[in-house]
Design a protein around this motif. Structure first.
Motif, short mmCIF file in Angstrom:
data_model
loop_
_atom_site.label_atom_id
_atom_site.label_comp_id
_atom_site.label_asym_id
_atom_site.label_seq_id
_atom_site.Cartn_x
_atom_site.Cartn_y
_atom_site.Cartn_z
N SER A 118 0.96 -1.16 -0.20
CA SER A 118 0.00 -0.15 0.07
C SER A 118 0.99 1.19 0.09
N THR A 119 1.93 1.14 0.69
CA THR A 119 2.81 2.44 0.89
C THR A 119 3.26 2.46 -0.61
N THR A 120 3.94 1.58 -1.15
CA THR A 120 4.58 1.47 -2.52
C THR A 120 3.49 2.58 -3.53
N ARG A 121 2.25 1.89 -3.53
CA ARG A 121 1.20 2.55 -4.29
C ARG A 121 0.82 3.99 -3.76
N SER A 122 0.80 4.30 -2.74
CA SER A 122 0.64 5.64 -2.31
C SER A 122 1.78 6.51 -2.90
N ALA A 123 3.12 6.18 -2.82
CA ALA A 123 4.25 6.85 -3.23
C ALA A 123 4.31 7.19 -4.65
N GLU A 124 3.41 6.19 -5.35
CA GLU A 124 3.23 6.23 -6.89
C GLU A 124 2.21 7.26 -7.22
N GLY A 125 1.57 7.59 -6.08
CA GLY A 125 0.40 8.71 -6.46
C GLY A 125 -0.92 7.82 -6.58
N GLU B 192 -3.50 6.83 5.01
CA GLU B 192 -2.72 7.78 4.25
C GLU B 192 -2.99 9.19 4.28
N LYS B 193 -4.24 9.58 4.53
CA LYS B 193 -4.39 11.10 4.59
C LYS B 193 -4.15 11.61 5.75
N ALA B 194 -4.26 10.94 6.89
CA ALA B 194 -3.70 11.29 8.33
C ALA B 194 -2.12 11.46 8.22
N LEU B 195 -1.48 10.44 7.84
CA LEU B 195 0.24 10.77 7.70
C LEU B 195 0.50 11.91 6.60
N GLN B 196 -0.34 12.13 5.66
CA GLN B 196 0.14 13.26 4.73
C GLN B 196 -0.17 14.58 5.63
N LYS B 197 -1.14 14.57 6.38
CA LYS B 197 -1.53 15.83 7.20
C LYS B 197 -0.60 16.05 8.28
N TYR B 198 -0.13 15.06 8.79
CA TYR B 198 0.89 15.08 9.89
C TYR B 198 2.43 15.75 9.05
N HIS C 174 2.37 19.23 8.57
CA HIS C 174 2.32 19.94 9.76
C HIS C 174 3.69 19.90 10.30
N VAL C 175 4.45 18.78 10.04
CA VAL C 175 5.77 18.82 10.60
C VAL C 175 6.92 19.76 9.66
N GLU C 176 6.66 19.59 8.50
CA GLU C 176 7.27 20.57 7.58
C GLU C 176 7.31 21.86 7.68
N ALA C 177 6.03 22.37 7.93
CA ALA C 177 5.71 23.96 8.22
C ALA C 177 6.24 24.30 9.34
N ALA C 178 6.24 23.37 10.62
CA ALA C 178 6.75 23.75 11.81
C ALA C 178 8.19 23.84 11.60
N LYS C 179 8.95 22.83 11.19
CA LYS C 179 10.44 22.98 10.90
C LYS C 179 10.87 24.11 10.07
N LYS C 180 10.08 24.65 9.20
CA LYS C 180 10.53 25.72 8.71
C LYS C 180 10.41 27.09 9.53
N GLU C 181 9.44 27.16 10.30
CA GLU C 181 9.16 28.33 11.13
C GLU C 181 10.08 28.32 12.33
N LEU C 182 10.48 27.06 12.77
CA LEU C 182 11.36 27.02 14.00
C LEU C 182 12.69 27.02 13.70
N ALA C 183 13.14 26.78 12.57
CA ALA C 183 14.48 26.59 12.29
C ALA C 183 15.33 27.45 12.69
N PRO C 184 15.04 28.85 12.45
CA PRO C 184 15.96 29.89 12.99
C PRO C 184 16.18 30.05 14.76
N HIS C 185 15.28 29.37 15.21
CA HIS C 185 15.24 29.29 16.57
C HIS C 185 16.10 28.36 17.28
N ILE C 186 16.07 27.30 16.50
CA ILE C 186 16.54 25.86 17.21
C ILE C 186 17.84 25.26 16.21
N GLN C 187 18.21 25.83 15.28
CA GLN C 187 19.28 25.48 14.44
C GLN C 187 20.67 25.21 15.21
N GLY C 188 21.21 24.11 15.34
CA GLY C 188 22.42 23.74 16.34
C GLY C 188 22.12 23.87 17.82
#
Length: 333
Positions: free
Chosen positions: A40-47, A190-196, A199-213
């Protein structure tokens, strides 16, 4: 007939039915759920989204992560999944009964589960089979292999088909997909994992200046003492593996116990404090009022934060997203 005798008879009947279902011969579809999830994961990766026509056929015979055979006569509808309620809710499913520490269930899920009865794991011990059977589950999910070693699995499998994970929180993506497959909700998984992930990617971008290193540590207080939260699960995993904090060498070491004597060695730029349902008040006071604590750079720089323990001590997509929101609110002001 006494209630105890009636319950014993029900257990015996359940075992007989399970045995008959497992012997259905050519009418049973045998599979390994992990292999199915990988496909199922393979099929999801292929869209390619999983369609409604790709629902599992019943009865099913499959193997859990510990190699135990699990027979599902029909699509499960009444689920008992202690410590996996987060995943059920993420898939839009309410359990038939929810885990409780003995005093309260997982409070961060109660907006969705307030009408679901709870069952106590007093002292960390699972409830007796009679208590579980009263809720008539048709599928039981056990989140780690300790339930086999303790004998809980042998008791619960007589109540309903029981699937055991090695450690569901160690690979959350895999366990969410497996639960989705077991419940015929792979598309929702798959929908729940994509939402998560978004969410993680957006937070990483926002937090990067504060937590890098920067390094982070989480200290938990309860009635037994002070402990570090490791980085391989729960909120520790979120901070390092998802958001990008560096691990403290002290926390990465072998011992999770913390003492005031070892506190000066703690190499953390940010420190998060969790008092487990108020049970660690005395230890928290000892720490935060000690001169060595007040002399630490993280304390002097205003980078120590007290957080609510409920979702910080839980595994699941919802808990992890709530931890991320807490971190954003605390350090990205």
């Amino acid at each position: 007939m006494t209630k105890k005798t009636s319950l014993a008879l029900m257990l015996t009947t359940t075992m007989l039915v399970a045995g008959l279902a497992a012997g259905c011969g050519n009418n049973v579809i045998s599979e390994t759920v992990t292999q199915k999830v990988e496909s199922s994961t393979t099929r999801s990766a292929e869209g390619s989204a999983k369609s409604s026509s790709d629902k599992p056929a019943y009865p099913r015979v499959l193997k859990d992560e510990m190699g135990n055979e699990v027979t599902l006569p029909a699509a499960p509808a009444k689920i008992f999944a202690p410590n996996l309620e987060d995943t059920l809710v993420a898939l839009g499913v309410a359990p038939v009964v929810q885990w409780s520490s003995g005093s309260r269930p997982k409070m961060y899920l109660q907006d969705q589960l307030k009408d679901v009865p709870s069952i106590a794991f007093t002292g960390g011990l699972p409830p007796e089979p009679e208590g579980v059977m009263a809720h008539e589950p048709d599928l039981i999910l056990l989140h780690n292999a300790n339930h086999i070693e303790s004998g809980v699995y042998d008791k619960y499998k007589m109540i309903a088909p029981t699937y055991v994970f090695k450690q569901a929180n160690a690979d959350l993506e895999s366990s969410v997909r497996i639960v989705g497959d077991l419940l015929g909700k792979s598309a929702e998984a798959e929908k729940a994992l994509q939402k998560y992930k978004e969410h993680v990617e957006a937070a990483k971008k926002e937090l990067a200046p504060h937590i890098q290193g920067k390094k982070a540590a989480i200290i938990r207080f309860n009635g037994r003492g002070m402990f570090f939260i490791k980085y391989d699960f729960f909120s520790g995993y979120v901070l390092t593996n998802e958001l990008g904090f560096l691990p403290s060498q002290v926390v990465s070491g072998g011992d999770i116990h913390l003492s005031l004597e070892s506190l000066p060695d703690l190499d953390a730029d940010y420190i998060f404090l969790i008092n487990d349902a108020g049970t660690g008040d005395a230890f928290e006071k000892d720490l935060t009022e000690s001169p060595v604590w007040k002399s630490m750079e993280a304390v002097k720089n205003g980078r120590t934060f007290k957080v609510e323990g409920d979702h910080w001590l839980s595994g699941g997509l919802i808990a992890h997203m709530k931890v991320i929101e807490d971190v954003k609110g605390l350090i990205a002001k």
